[in-house]
Design a protein around this motif. Structure first.
Motif, PDB file in Angstrom:
ATOM      1  N   LYS A 123      10.632 -22.118   9.576  1.00 55.62           N
ATOM      2  CA  LYS A 123      10.894 -23.276  10.303  1.00 55.62           C
ATOM      3  C   LYS A 123      11.822 -24.234   9.528  1.00 55.62           C
ATOM      4  CE  LYS A 123       7.470 -22.862  14.059  1.00 55.62           C
ATOM      5  NZ  LYS A 123       6.349 -23.493  14.445  1.00 55.62           N
ATOM      6  N   TYR A 124      12.585 -25.218  10.283  1.00 59.12           N
ATOM      7  CA  TYR A 124      13.151 -26.083   9.154  1.00 59.12           C
ATOM      8  C   TYR A 124      12.520 -27.432   9.363  1.00 59.12           C
ATOM      9  CZ  TYR A 124      17.624 -23.394   9.076  1.00 59.12           C
ATOM     10  OH  TYR A 124      18.400 -22.534   8.854  1.00 59.12           O
ATOM     11  N   ASN A 125      12.285 -28.263   8.352  1.00 57.71           N
ATOM     12  CA  ASN A 125      11.692 -29.610   8.637  1.00 57.71           C
ATOM     13  C   ASN A 125      12.568 -30.517   8.420  1.00 57.71           C
ATOM     14  OD1 ASN A 125      12.472 -29.608   5.799  1.00 57.71           O
ATOM     15  ND2 ASN A 125      10.311 -29.823   5.030  1.00 57.71           N
ATOM     16  N   VAL A 127      16.515 -31.532  10.184  1.00 62.97           N
ATOM     17  CA  VAL A 127      17.631 -30.875  11.084  1.00 62.97           C
ATOM     18  C   VAL A 127      18.499 -32.199  11.560  1.00 62.97           C
ATOM     19  CG1 VAL A 127      18.606 -29.714  13.089  1.00 62.97           C
ATOM     20  CG2 VAL A 127      16.881 -28.763  11.529  1.00 62.97           C
ATOM     21  N   GLN A 128      19.761 -32.493  10.881  1.00 65.95           N
ATOM     22  CA  GLN A 128      20.401 -33.646  11.700  1.00 65.95           C
ATOM     23  C   GLN A 128      20.842 -33.453  13.000  1.00 65.95           C
ATOM     24  OE1 GLN A 128      24.211 -34.626   9.669  1.00 65.95           O
ATOM     25  NE2 GLN A 128      23.896 -36.818  10.449  1.00 65.95           N
ATOM     26  N   GLY A 129      20.465 -34.580  13.602  1.00 62.27           N
ATOM     27  CA  GLY A 129      20.479 -34.599  15.393  1.00 62.27           C
ATOM     28  C   GLY A 129      19.113 -34.903  15.935  1.00 62.27           C
ATOM     29  N   TYR A 130      18.044 -34.789  15.155  1.00 57.78           N
ATOM     30  CA  TYR A 130      16.835 -35.098  15.761  1.00 57.78           C
ATOM     31  C   TYR A 130      15.947 -36.059  15.132  1.00 57.78           C
ATOM     32  CZ  TYR A 130      11.920 -34.271  17.502  1.00 57.78           C
ATOM     33  OH  TYR A 130      10.860 -34.331  18.127  1.00 57.78           O
ATOM     34  N   LYS A 131      15.793 -37.295  15.704  1.00 55.09           N
ATOM     35  CA  LYS A 131      15.049 -38.126  15.229  1.00 55.09           C
ATOM     36  C   LYS A 131      13.594 -38.484  16.176  1.00 55.09           C
ATOM     37  CE  LYS A 131      18.558 -41.364  13.241  1.00 55.09           C
ATOM     38  NZ  LYS A 131      19.004 -42.542  13.321  1.00 55.09           N
ATOM     39  N   LYS A 132      12.697 -38.736  15.236  1.00 57.98           N
ATOM     40  CA  LYS A 132      11.548 -38.883  16.012  1.00 57.98           C
ATOM     41  C   LYS A 132      11.204 -40.371  16.279  1.00 57.98           C
ATOM     42  CE  LYS A 132       6.744 -37.671  16.658  1.00 57.98           C
ATOM     43  NZ  LYS A 132       5.633 -37.428  15.781  1.00 57.98           N
ATOM     44  N   ASN A 133      10.955 -40.689  17.743  1.00 54.83           N
ATOM     45  CA  ASN A 133      10.507 -42.111  17.695  1.00 54.83           C
ATOM     46  C   ASN A 133      11.188 -43.217  17.150  1.00 54.83           C
ATOM     47  OD1 ASN A 133       8.575 -41.065  19.306  1.00 54.83           O
ATOM     48  ND2 ASN A 133       6.932 -41.016  17.712  1.00 54.83           N
ATOM     49  N   GLY A 134      12.721 -43.025  17.193  1.00 56.89           N
ATOM     50  CA  GLY A 134      13.461 -44.023  16.535  1.00 56.89           C
ATOM     51  C   GLY A 134      13.468 -43.897  14.989  1.00 56.89           C
ATOM     52  N   ALA A 135      12.756 -43.035  14.476  1.00 57.25           N
ATOM     53  CA  ALA A 135      12.711 -42.929  12.636  1.00 57.25           C
ATOM     54  C   ALA A 135      14.345 -42.956  12.178  1.00 57.25           C
ATOM     55  CB  ALA A 135      12.091 -41.523  12.537  1.00 57.25           C
ATOM     56  N   GLU A 136      13.961 -43.581  10.932  1.00 55.78           N
ATOM     57  CA  GLU A 136      15.035 -43.645   9.971  1.00 55.78           C
ATOM     58  C   GLU A 136      15.846 -42.214  10.005  1.00 55.78           C
ATOM     59  OE1 GLU A 136      16.945 -46.421   8.717  1.00 55.78           O
ATOM     60  OE2 GLU A 136      15.714 -47.333  10.397  1.00 55.78           O
ATOM     61  N   LYS A 143      10.386 -27.718  14.355  1.00 49.46           N
ATOM     62  CA  LYS A 143      10.810 -27.311  15.723  1.00 49.46           C
ATOM     63  C   LYS A 143      12.169 -26.194  15.859  1.00 49.46           C
ATOM     64  CE  LYS A 143       9.777 -30.739  19.384  1.00 49.46           C
ATOM     65  NZ  LYS A 143       9.060 -31.603  19.068  1.00 49.46           N
ATOM     66  N   LYS A 144      12.785 -26.262  14.972  1.00 47.82           N
ATOM     67  CA  LYS A 144      13.896 -25.522  14.639  1.00 47.82           C
ATOM     68  C   LYS A 144      13.583 -24.103  13.971  1.00 47.82           C
ATOM     69  CE  LYS A 144      18.563 -25.032  14.284  1.00 47.82           C
ATOM     70  NZ  LYS A 144      19.975 -25.568  13.816  1.00 47.82           N
ATOM     71  N   LEU A 145      13.871 -23.024  14.378  1.00 49.38           N
ATOM     72  CA  LEU A 145      13.573 -22.004  13.846  1.00 49.38           C
ATOM     73  C   LEU A 145      14.417 -21.611  12.626  1.00 49.38           C
ATOM     74  CD1 LEU A 145      12.282 -19.758  16.797  1.00 49.38           C
ATOM     75  CD2 LEU A 145      10.878 -20.907  14.914  1.00 49.38           C
ATOM     76  N   LYS A 146      13.796 -20.871  11.713  1.00 50.78           N
ATOM     77  CA  LYS A 146      14.812 -20.294  10.654  1.00 50.78           C
ATOM     78  C   LYS A 146      14.979 -18.788  10.624  1.00 50.78           C
ATOM     79  CE  LYS A 146      14.502 -22.853   6.305  1.00 50.78           C
ATOM     80  NZ  LYS A 146      13.758 -23.218   4.992  1.00 50.78           N
ATOM     81  N   TYR A 147      16.194 -18.375  10.406  1.00 50.96           N
ATOM     82  CA  TYR A 147      16.676 -16.807  10.789  1.00 50.96           C
ATOM     83  C   TYR A 147      17.118 -16.076   9.515  1.00 50.96           C
ATOM     84  CZ  TYR A 147      15.874 -17.898  15.939  1.00 50.96           C
ATOM     85  OH  TYR A 147      15.045 -17.846  17.077  1.00 50.96           O
ATOM     86  N   GLU A 148      16.647 -14.829   9.636  1.00 52.30           N
ATOM     87  CA  GLU A 148      17.573 -14.130   8.377  1.00 52.30           C
ATOM     88  C   GLU A 148      18.305 -12.958   9.262  1.00 52.30           C
ATOM     89  OE1 GLU A 148      15.710 -12.906   4.890  1.00 52.30           O
ATOM     90  OE2 GLU A 148      15.565 -14.698   4.173  1.00 52.30           O
ATOM     91  N   PRO A 149      19.545 -12.694   8.741  1.00 48.38           N
ATOM     92  CA  PRO A 149      20.169 -11.637   9.300  1.00 48.38           C
ATOM     93  C   PRO A 149      19.470  -9.992   9.137  1.00 48.38           C
ATOM     94  CG  PRO A 149      21.198 -11.983   7.284  1.00 48.38           C
ATOM     95  CD  PRO A 149      19.875 -13.252   7.466  1.00 48.38           C
ATOM     96  N   THR A 150      19.836  -9.247  10.100  1.00 50.95           N
ATOM     97  CA  THR A 150      19.084  -8.022   9.982  1.00 50.95           C
ATOM     98  C   THR A 150      20.187  -6.634   9.989  1.00 50.95           C
ATOM     99  OG1 THR A 150      18.901  -8.017  12.498  1.00 50.95           O
ATOM    100  CG2 THR A 150      16.853  -8.547  11.219  1.00 50.95           C
TER     101      THR A 150
END
Ligand SMILES: C[S@@+](CC[C@H](N)C(=O)[O-])C[C@H]1O[C@@H](n2cnc3c(N)ncnc32)[C@H](O)[C@@H]1O
Length: 328
Positions: A123-125, A127-136, A143-150
């Motif tokens: 998972k990513y820790n 990601v631009q575009g997601y701010k929690k409770n008005g955090a800086e 929340k966002k999963l990390k994938y690798e190609p198969t």
């Protein structure tokens, strides 16, 4: 809103109808880049060439201008400026080094195209575009999963993307040609325009630095066409250092493309002299205007969006109060 020191208009700049021909000493502006930055409605296209034709008319012969641009579309803007009658003199780089690369994982697209299911690897820790409770900061909070190609081809293209990290913004230095038949000196005598303000934009020597060159100037080096946000750590800094500003550094100012007043200071100072008039046809929240007022330049600005105009008014008012207390 008008005063002895500024005129700001909440209207489109096209036409610049309020301004007389050959009456403005310099232009410093940060127009729409035409890249739909953060989906802002006003950033869908580059300005029409007409505004540069209007600007050539109102600027005095020999006057200089600085126009911000984007790496992707500066060529179009430069052609429009040149076609409108400006000379292209230089391109400054405001180099901030810490831009956000906007790319995508092509390998995962290949998997999708080939019907191969990509593998979840974590998972990513952040990601631009997601701010929690008005955090800086922007956090994905797992929340966002990390994938690798198969797929075979996906694996071959693992890590491939579509863009490199943007680490500078170009600022185009332009000049309206001198009046026909006039030398630089004659043009300056007639209009007060035709030269850059090199003396007052010198870069002071770094602390402890031995002055270099055959005839070192006591005030420092001539301003370079690179401006940085961070000093070099491995040698004395030869460039102007102007950090970026955080959005909402002033609580009431949420303009998405706010420029640091300190940067505008340097630029305004470079293309103008005290008591001259500087135009910004795309003033946004008025960073050019604030810089002008602190530098004893008259400011004329236009802003189409009422909300940004109101923010600009607030900033100009605040600067006016500071200036009055300093008896400018
Ligand atoms: C890149 S922003 C300027 C930001 C500014 N440098 C600051 O620090 O706040 C460009 C601005 O041009 C305004 N604009 C777009 N088209 C315009 C027009 N035709 N006339 C006047 N302003 C316009 C937009 O609303 C936007 O605020």
């Amino acid at each position: 809103m008008k005063s002895e020191h500024y005129e700001i208009y909440n209207k489109s700049c096209y036409g610049l109808g309020e301004l007389k021909d050959n009456s403005i000493d310099a232009m410093v502006t940060d127009p729409p880049y035409g890249i739909s930055y953060q989906n802002n409605y006003w950033d869908k296209d580059l300005p029409d060439k007409k505004i540069w034709e209007d600007s050539v008319k109102v600027l005095k012969p020999g006057s200089f201008g600085l126009v911000f641009s984007s790496v992707r579309l500066m060529h179009r803007l430069m052609v429009a400026l040149e076609d409108a009658g400006f000379l292209i003199k230089d391109v400054m780089f405001w180099s901030y080094l810490n831009g956000m690369p906007k790319s995508r994982d092509v390998a995962l697209d290949i998997d999708k195209e080939l019907g191969s299911e990509s593998k979840v690897v974590g998972k990513y820790n952040y990601v631009q575009g997601y701010k929690k409770n008005g955090a800086e900061n922007y956090y994905a909070e797992n929340k966002k999963l990390k994938y690798e190609p198969t797929s075979e081809l996906g694996v071959q293209y693992k890590g491939s993307g579509l863009g490199i990290k943007p680490a500078y913004e170009p600022v185009i230095l332009i000049q309206k040609p001198l009046e026909k038949g006039l030398s630089v000196a004659k043009n300056i005598i007639k209009y007060g325009t035709g030269a850059l303000n090199i003396e007052n934009t010198r870069i002071p020597y770094a602390k402890g630095e031995t002055k270099v060159g055959h005839n070192p100037h006591p005030k420092g080096r001539v301003a370079a066409n690179i401006i940085r946000t961070e000093p070099f750590s491995d040698e004395y800094d030869k460039f102007f250092v102007i950090p970026k500003v955080r959005q909402k550094a002033e609580e009431f100012n949420d303009h998405p493309t706010l420029k640091p007043v300190e940067l505008m200071h340097h630029l305004v100072k470079l293309v103008s002299f005290e008591n001259q008039t500087v135009l910004d046809p795309f003033m946004g929240s008025g960073s050019t205007g604030v810089a002008c007022l602190t530098l004893k330049r008259k400011f004329i600005g236009y802003e189409l969006d009422e909300r940004y105009y109101e923010i600009c008014k607030k900033r100009i008012d605040a600067q006016k109060i500071i200036n009055e207390s300093l008896l400018f």
